[in-house]
Design a protein around this motif. Structure first.
Motif, PDB file in Angstrom:
ATOM      1  N   THR A 251     -71.042 -42.056-103.610  1.00  0.00           N
ATOM      2  CA  THR A 251     -71.354 -41.459-102.315  1.00  0.00           C
ATOM      3  C   THR A 251     -70.097 -41.342-101.464  1.00  0.00           C
ATOM      4  N   ASP A 252     -69.270 -42.384-101.455  1.00  0.00           N
ATOM      5  CA  ASP A 252     -68.006 -42.326-100.707  1.00  0.00           C
ATOM      6  C   ASP A 252     -67.117 -41.210-101.233  1.00  0.00           C
ATOM      7  N   ALA A 253     -67.037 -41.085-102.553  1.00  0.00           N
ATOM      8  CA  ALA A 253     -66.214 -40.033-103.151  1.00  0.00           C
ATOM      9  C   ALA A 253     -66.756 -38.649-102.795  1.00  0.00           C
ATOM     10  N   LEU A 254     -68.076 -38.495-102.800  1.00  0.00           N
ATOM     11  CA  LEU A 254     -68.665 -37.198-102.444  1.00  0.00           C
ATOM     12  C   LEU A 254     -68.452 -36.876-100.969  1.00  0.00           C
ATOM     13  N   ASN A 255     -68.537 -37.874-100.109  1.00  0.00           N
ATOM     14  CA  ASN A 255     -68.270 -37.634 -98.684  1.00  0.00           C
ATOM     15  C   ASN A 255     -66.828 -37.207 -98.470  1.00  0.00           C
ATOM     16  N   THR A 256     -65.898 -37.808 -99.208  1.00  0.00           N
ATOM     17  CA  THR A 256     -64.490 -37.407 -99.130  1.00  0.00           C
ATOM     18  C   THR A 256     -64.335 -35.968 -99.612  1.00  0.00           C
ATOM     19  N   LEU A 257     -65.009 -35.635-100.707  1.00  0.00           N
ATOM     20  CA  LEU A 257     -64.976 -34.270-101.224  1.00  0.00           C
ATOM     21  C   LEU A 257     -65.500 -33.285-100.183  1.00  0.00           C
ATOM     22  N   LEU A 258     -66.602 -33.620 -99.527  1.00  0.00           N
ATOM     23  CA  LEU A 258     -67.159 -32.727 -98.497  1.00  0.00           C
ATOM     24  C   LEU A 258     -66.175 -32.519 -97.352  1.00  0.00           C
TER      25      LEU A 258
ATOM     26  N   LEU B 254     -65.301 -18.133-100.071  1.00  0.00           N
ATOM     27  CA  LEU B 254     -65.685 -19.054 -98.997  1.00  0.00           C
ATOM     28  C   LEU B 254     -67.204 -19.169 -98.879  1.00  0.00           C
ATOM     29  N   ASN B 255     -67.909 -18.051 -99.091  1.00  0.00           N
ATOM     30  CA  ASN B 255     -69.377 -18.106 -99.061  1.00  0.00           C
ATOM     31  C   ASN B 255     -69.898 -19.029-100.159  1.00  0.00           C
ATOM     32  N   SER B 256     -69.313 -18.918-101.354  1.00  0.00           N
ATOM     33  CA  SER B 256     -69.724 -19.784-102.461  1.00  0.00           C
ATOM     34  C   SER B 256     -69.394 -21.239-102.150  1.00  0.00           C
ATOM     35  N   LEU B 257     -68.232 -21.465-101.580  1.00  0.00           N
ATOM     36  CA  LEU B 257     -67.816 -22.820-101.232  1.00  0.00           C
ATOM     37  C   LEU B 257     -68.715 -23.399-100.147  1.00  0.00           C
ATOM     38  N   ASN B 258     -69.077 -22.585 -99.166  1.00  0.00           N
ATOM     39  CA  ASN B 258     -70.006 -23.031 -98.122  1.00  0.00           C
ATOM     40  C   ASN B 258     -71.359 -23.406 -98.713  1.00  0.00           C
TER      41      ASN B 258
ATOM     42  N   LYS C 213     -75.222 -27.636-100.249  1.00  0.00           N
ATOM     43  CA  LYS C 213     -76.027 -28.307-101.274  1.00  0.00           C
ATOM     44  C   LYS C 213     -75.630 -29.782-101.398  1.00  0.00           C
ATOM     45  N   LEU C 214     -74.346 -30.073-101.451  1.00  0.00           N
ATOM     46  CA  LEU C 214     -73.890 -31.461-101.553  1.00  0.00           C
ATOM     47  C   LEU C 214     -74.328 -32.269-100.344  1.00  0.00           C
ATOM     48  N   SER C 215     -74.209 -31.695 -99.164  1.00  0.00           N
ATOM     49  CA  SER C 215     -74.630 -32.400 -97.950  1.00  0.00           C
ATOM     50  C   SER C 215     -76.117 -32.685 -97.970  1.00  0.00           C
ATOM     51  N   THR C 216     -76.899 -31.716 -98.379  1.00  0.00           N
ATOM     52  CA  THR C 216     -78.351 -31.894 -98.457  1.00  0.00           C
ATOM     53  C   THR C 216     -78.699 -32.982 -99.463  1.00  0.00           C
ATOM     54  N   ASP C 217     -78.056 -32.936-100.638  1.00  0.00           N
ATOM     55  CA  ASP C 217     -78.324 -33.937-101.677  1.00  0.00           C
ATOM     56  C   ASP C 217     -77.938 -35.346-101.210  1.00  0.00           C
ATOM     57  N   LEU C 218     -76.785 -35.450-100.546  1.00  0.00           N
ATOM     58  CA  LEU C 218     -76.347 -36.752-100.043  1.00  0.00           C
ATOM     59  C   LEU C 218     -77.299 -37.292 -98.989  1.00  0.00           C
ATOM     60  N   ASN C 219     -77.710 -36.430 -98.077  1.00  0.00           N
ATOM     61  CA  ASN C 219     -78.631 -36.854 -97.014  1.00  0.00           C
ATOM     62  C   ASN C 219     -79.987 -37.238 -97.562  1.00  0.00           C
TER      63      ASN C 219
END
Length: 105
Positions: A59-66, A86-90, A95-101
């Motif tokens: 989770t820490d690594a993913l937050n750093t990635l975000l 940029l649209n793809s990256l957004n 998705k990562l933020s939603t999954d983490l939350n």
């Protein structure tokens, strides 16, 4: 702990649990069976603690990635030729933020 160390520790705990279960099955003394059962519970708790450590580390690594991805998006948003990327990256960041939350909740 690295992911490999976490997996190795969990495998060792599982191995110990399996040996204790076999011992418990063949032990005629009820006190010794109860002691084996208690040890099995302690090893199961250790497995949970070790797995949780792996989740926290990831989770820490993913937050750093975000954070890094958001920085890249912000810095690159002034480059018109990168709009599709940029649209793809957004989308990936969302998705990562939603999954983490959802996993934290």
């Amino acid at each position: 702990m690295t992911d490999n160390e976490i997996q190795l520790a969990i495998a060792r705990y599982n191995d110990a649990i399996n040996k204790l279960k076999l011992y418990r099955k063949n032990e005629p003394d009820s006190d010794k069976r109860n002691q084996a059962t208690q040890k099995i519970g302690k090893y199961q708790d250790k497995i949970i603690d070790t797995a949780w450590l792996g989740i926290v580390t990831q989770t820490d690594a993913l937050n750093t990635l975000l954070t890094d991805l958001n920085s890249i998006i912000t810095n690159a948003s002034n480059v018109p030729t990168l709009s599709g990327a940029l649209n793809s990256l957004n989308s990936l960041v969302t998705k990562l933020s939603t999954d983490l939350n959802s996993s934290a909740g």
